[in-house]
Scaffold this active site. Structure first.
Site: not given
Ligand code: GLU
Length: 419
Positions: A107
């Site tokens: 993240k």
């Molecule tokens: N931010 C989204 C999540 O928390 C998507 C992450 C992604 O598509 O890599 O799952």
């Protein structure tokens, strides 16, 4: 005390402790599974419109690299800190493993109040953030995606910045891009669609008629808005919606397509209607069949959990329910069916994976194929979670996380410790 210490990291740690105890993981193995492999903090200087320079702090946490590249969104919000980003990276790991994607979790985020910067400044910040991350990311190292406060346009700037440095177009460096720049059909809708699909599945299993069912959605960004649109398309009445500006309530059902158009044009639900205004503090405890928290983490504490009046809790956000609330919900299992975040919102990363695969192959799929494959993966993970919960007599969240943790653990144990 670690560099990550804070309420959100503490929550991820406590959740992991529950799973580790359940799986009887030896204590000397736990940190190896829980603690992030890498954390990067960068300073992102940009030229402001008035000619001054401003510096924003950015982060990226890569939780584990055992199964493949790391994967996860990038958040632009004033509340972002390294502990929150680390917790979100850990949840991405369990999520990717649960649904069977060849990724570890990651993240990222930038601490910024988007209301305080212009579109030009946002472009500068997005490009600078990616530029600072170039030594640490790559299509086979770490693949970014949208999260709170970022969107397709930001992903296009990330991809362009990375590509300009490589001297060639590298679409597979991020997912959630516009379809015109190597994105996939169905990614924009994927998370919300997946939330609604699983909620419908549970309603059907419970014998609740969709035409008589109601839904409440907290958060009207990418996840909440598409979840609401899809739930309404399935025949549910969406009786209340909120975002950071306020809430709207209509017992007869809100006109979600009209509200989505308004939000797309004005950036929020503010100004849509004066008569329908409602106290956002009460939205989570409204009586309804499906409650979708699709905003921030930790919005459902023990007290709220005790007062929930939904039949299905479909967690669109990451980490909306605290461990204390989980203990309350464990006792209310027959009243409230929990679809935990790492399953419920996993449609987003599932379709991000499809986007990455299509970019690597330069072979693009029809939207129907994207959605069909997404639902297939969600159904499989849902079946596994429910079966495991029954077998071990544990709540859904514990079951979902146990499956994810077990898979990461198995990969680590078979690969061994290097050197
Ligand atoms: N931010 C989204 C999540 O928390 C998507 C992450 C992604 O598509 O890599 O799952």
């Amino acid at each position: 005390m670690t560099v990550y210490s804070g309420p959100v990291f503490e929550m991820a740690t406590r959740q992991f402790g529950v799973i580790a105890d359940h799986l009887s993981i030896p204590f000397d193995e736990r940190d190896r599974l829980l603690m992030p492999k890498r954390a990067i903090t960068v300073s992102c200087p940009i030229h402001r419109d008035d000619g001054t320079i401003a510096v924003f702090e950015g982060y990226r946490v890569q939780h584990h690299l055992t199964i493949g590249p790391t994967k996860g969104g990038t958040r632009f919000a004033p509340s972002v800190d390294i502990g929150e980003v680390a917790a979100l990276a850990i949840w991405m790991s369990w999520k990717c493993a649960l649904v069977g994607l060849p990724y570890g979790g990651a993240k990222g985020g930038v601490r910024v109040d988007l209301a305080s910067i212009s579109k030009r400044e946002l472009e500068g910040l997005s490009r600078r953030y990616m530029q600072e991350m170039i030594p640490f990311v790559g299509p086979h190292t770490d693949v970014m995606a949208p999260d709170m406060g970022t969107n397709e346009q930001v992903m296009a700037w990330f991809m362009d910045t990375y590509s300009m440095y490589q001297g060639q177009t590298v679409t597979e460096i991020v997912t959630g891009k516009p379809v015109s720049s190597g994105g996939t059909l169905g990614r924009r809708e994927a998370t919300g669609r997946g939330v609604a699909y699983l909620a419908r599945r549970v309603l059907n299993d419970l014998g609740i008629n969709l035409g008589n069912a109601t839904a409440v959605v907290q958060g009207f960004g990418n996840v909440g808005s598409y979840a609401a649109l899809e739930l309404q398309r399935y025949g549910l009445k969406v009786i209340a919606v909120s975002d950071h500006t306020g809430a709207l309530h209509n017992a007869a059902g809100l006109d979600i397509p009209a509200l989505a158009r308004h939000a797309a044009e004005h950036g929020s639900i503010a100004g849509y209607s004066n008569e329908l205004q409602y106290d956002p503090a009460n939205i989570l405890t409204l009586p309804c069949d499906v409650l979708v928290p699709a905003a921030m983490e930790r919005v459902i504490d023990a007290d709220t959990a005790a007062h929930l009046k939904c039949r299905v809790l479909a967690e669109g956000a990451n980490g909306p329910t605290t461990p204390e609330a989980d203990r309350v919900l464990e006792k209310r299992q027959d009243e409230v069916f929990v679809i935990p975040d790492i399953l419920c919102n996993s449609g987003g990363v599932v379709v991000s994976y499809f986007e990455w695969v299509q970019d690597l192959q330069q072979l693009f799929w029809e939207e129907e194929e994207v959605t069909r494959r997404e639902y297939h993966i969600l159904d499989r993970a849902f079946d596994q979670m429910v079966a495991r919960a029954k077998l071990d007599k544990i709540p859904h969240r514990t079951a979902a996380m146990a499956i994810g943790v077990e898979k990461v653990r198995a990969a680590k144990l078979t690969r061994g410790l290097f050197p």
